[in-house]
Motif scaffolding. Structure first.
Motif, short mmCIF file in Angstrom:
data_model
loop_
_atom_site.label_atom_id
_atom_site.label_comp_id
_atom_site.label_asym_id
_atom_site.label_seq_id
_atom_site.Cartn_x
_atom_site.Cartn_y
_atom_site.Cartn_z
N GLY A 23 18.66 26.14 6.78
CA GLY A 23 19.49 24.99 6.43
C GLY A 23 19.21 24.49 5.02
O GLY A 23 20.12 24.11 4.29
N GLU A 24 17.94 24.50 4.62
CA GLU A 24 17.58 24.07 3.26
C GLU A 24 18.21 24.97 2.20
O GLU A 24 18.43 24.53 1.06
CB GLU A 24 16.05 24.08 3.10
N LEU A 25 18.51 26.21 2.56
CA LEU A 25 19.13 27.14 1.62
C LEU A 25 20.65 27.12 1.70
O LEU A 25 21.32 27.93 1.06
CB LEU A 25 18.60 28.56 1.88
N GLY A 26 21.19 26.21 2.51
CA GLY A 26 22.64 26.04 2.57
C GLY A 26 23.34 26.79 3.68
O GLY A 26 24.57 26.76 3.76
N PHE A 27 22.59 27.46 4.55
CA PHE A 27 23.22 28.15 5.67
C PHE A 27 23.57 27.15 6.76
O PHE A 27 22.74 26.34 7.16
CB PHE A 27 22.27 29.22 6.24
N ASP A 30 15.16 38.24 5.72
CA ASP A 30 13.92 37.99 6.49
C ASP A 30 14.28 37.55 7.91
O ASP A 30 13.71 38.03 8.89
CB ASP A 30 13.07 36.89 5.84
N TYR A 31 15.24 36.62 8.00
CA TYR A 31 15.65 36.10 9.30
C TYR A 31 16.33 37.20 10.14
O TYR A 31 16.04 37.36 11.33
CB TYR A 31 16.58 34.90 9.12
N ALA A 32 17.21 37.99 9.53
CA ALA A 32 17.89 39.07 10.25
C ALA A 32 16.88 40.04 10.83
O ALA A 32 16.99 40.46 12.00
CB ALA A 32 18.87 39.80 9.32
N LEU A 33 15.87 40.42 10.04
CA LEU A 33 14.87 41.35 10.55
C LEU A 33 13.92 40.68 11.53
O LEU A 33 13.44 41.34 12.46
CB LEU A 33 14.12 42.03 9.40
N HIS A 34 13.68 39.40 11.35
CA HIS A 34 12.89 38.63 12.32
C HIS A 34 13.52 38.76 13.71
O HIS A 34 12.82 38.99 14.70
CB HIS A 34 12.82 37.17 11.87
N LEU A 35 14.83 38.66 13.76
CA LEU A 35 15.54 38.77 15.04
C LEU A 35 15.63 40.21 15.52
O LEU A 35 15.34 40.52 16.67
CB LEU A 35 16.95 38.20 14.91
N ALA A 36 16.07 41.10 14.64
CA ALA A 36 16.42 42.47 15.03
C ALA A 36 15.22 43.37 15.26
O ALA A 36 15.27 44.26 16.10
CB ALA A 36 17.32 43.11 13.97
N VAL A 37 14.17 43.14 14.53
CA VAL A 37 13.03 44.06 14.59
C VAL A 37 11.83 43.43 15.30
O VAL A 37 11.17 44.09 16.10
CB VAL A 37 12.63 44.50 13.16
N HIS A 38 11.60 42.17 15.01
CA HIS A 38 10.40 41.53 15.56
C HIS A 38 10.67 40.73 16.82
O HIS A 38 9.78 40.03 17.31
CB HIS A 38 9.77 40.64 14.48
N ARG A 39 11.90 40.85 17.35
CA ARG A 39 12.30 40.15 18.58
C ARG A 39 12.03 38.66 18.48
O ARG A 39 11.64 38.00 19.44
CB ARG A 39 11.60 40.76 19.79
N GLY A 40 12.26 38.13 17.28
CA GLY A 40 12.05 36.72 17.05
C GLY A 40 13.18 35.88 17.62
O GLY A 40 14.16 36.40 18.15
N VAL A 41 13.02 34.58 17.48
CA VAL A 41 14.02 33.64 17.97
C VAL A 41 14.34 32.65 16.87
O VAL A 41 13.58 32.50 15.90
CB VAL A 41 13.54 32.88 19.23
N LEU A 42 15.44 31.95 17.03
CA LEU A 42 15.76 30.85 16.13
C LEU A 42 15.03 29.62 16.64
O LEU A 42 15.35 29.08 17.70
CB LEU A 42 17.28 30.59 16.12
N ASP A 43 14.01 29.22 15.90
CA ASP A 43 13.28 28.00 16.27
C ASP A 43 13.56 26.93 15.22
O ASP A 43 14.33 27.15 14.28
CB ASP A 43 11.77 28.28 16.42
N ASP A 44 12.94 25.77 15.39
CA ASP A 44 13.21 24.66 14.47
C ASP A 44 12.80 25.00 13.04
O ASP A 44 13.46 24.58 12.08
CB ASP A 44 12.45 23.40 14.93
#
Length: 197
Positions: free
Chosen positions: A148-152, A127-141
């Motif tokens: 982070g909650e999932l251990g990344f 979900d995060y990879a596509l958020h960045l690559a396709v939806h031009r999303g950003v890493l926000d809080d």
């Protein structure tokens, strides 16, 4: 009639390439048993070939904090499927099947990773990879906390984003050149290697 590898110039003879580029291609051929078409397609511009594969190796070969090599390939397959890049879906799907030791996973991730038999952690990663690559999303809080909650770790989050970005580039180049996947990729990880050859 053989299929064209690229709409752009390709070398007819590997001996015409700079030594380091030729040696890289021959090493891949030795390991895989064939030369992936993307290597031939990129080789006509040696500086870009070196830069692309150097960054590829820096991301895909390094030990991540928690990402496995199979998960990295999962990112490539999901992003490439969304971008409609047949070459990367087929080639990296083969690598994913081999690393995951699962003949079905690459097709399931490529068609719809949301229904594929993967963990919730892996689903959020994609979900995060596509958020960045396709939806031009950003890493926000919110994304950082969720991952982070999932251990990344922060390094993992960088890896996910950098892999998605690199393969956005790769997808566009391969699609622009109309480089087809090698036939050999279709069977890798589906049937035993001796039967595939």
């Amino acid at each position: 009639m053989p299929q064209e590898i690229s709409r752009f110039p390709v070398v007819d003879n590997l001996d015409a390439l700079p030594t380091d580029v030729r040696e890289r291609i021959l090493a891949v051929q030795e390991k895989a048993g064939f030369v992936p078409n993307v290597f031939v397609m990129l080789a006509h511009r040696p500086d870009e070939f070196r830069a692309f594969f150097s960054y590829h190796d820096a991301l895909m070969e390094r030990e991540s904090d928690t990402l496995t090599k199979a998960e990295k390939e999962m990112i490539v397959v999901a992003v490439s499927a969304d971008h409609g890049c047949l070459y990367c879906v087929v080639a990296h799907g083969a690598i994913l099947r081999i690393l995951a030791k699962d003949a079905l996973i690459a097709d399931q991730v490529a068609v719809n990773y949301r229904t594929a038999p993967i963990s919730e952690r892996q689903r959020v990663m994609l979900d995060y990879a596509l958020h960045l690559a396709v939806h031009r999303g950003v890493l926000d809080d919110i994304w950082q906390a969720r991952l982070g909650e999932l251990g990344f770790t922060l390094d993992d989050i960088w890896d996910i984003g950098a892999i998605a970005a690199l393969f956005g580039l790769s997808n566009r180049l391969v699609s622009m050149a109309r480089t087809p996947p090698n036939d050999e990729f279709y069977l890798l990880g589906r049937v035993p290697r001796a039967a595939a050859g």
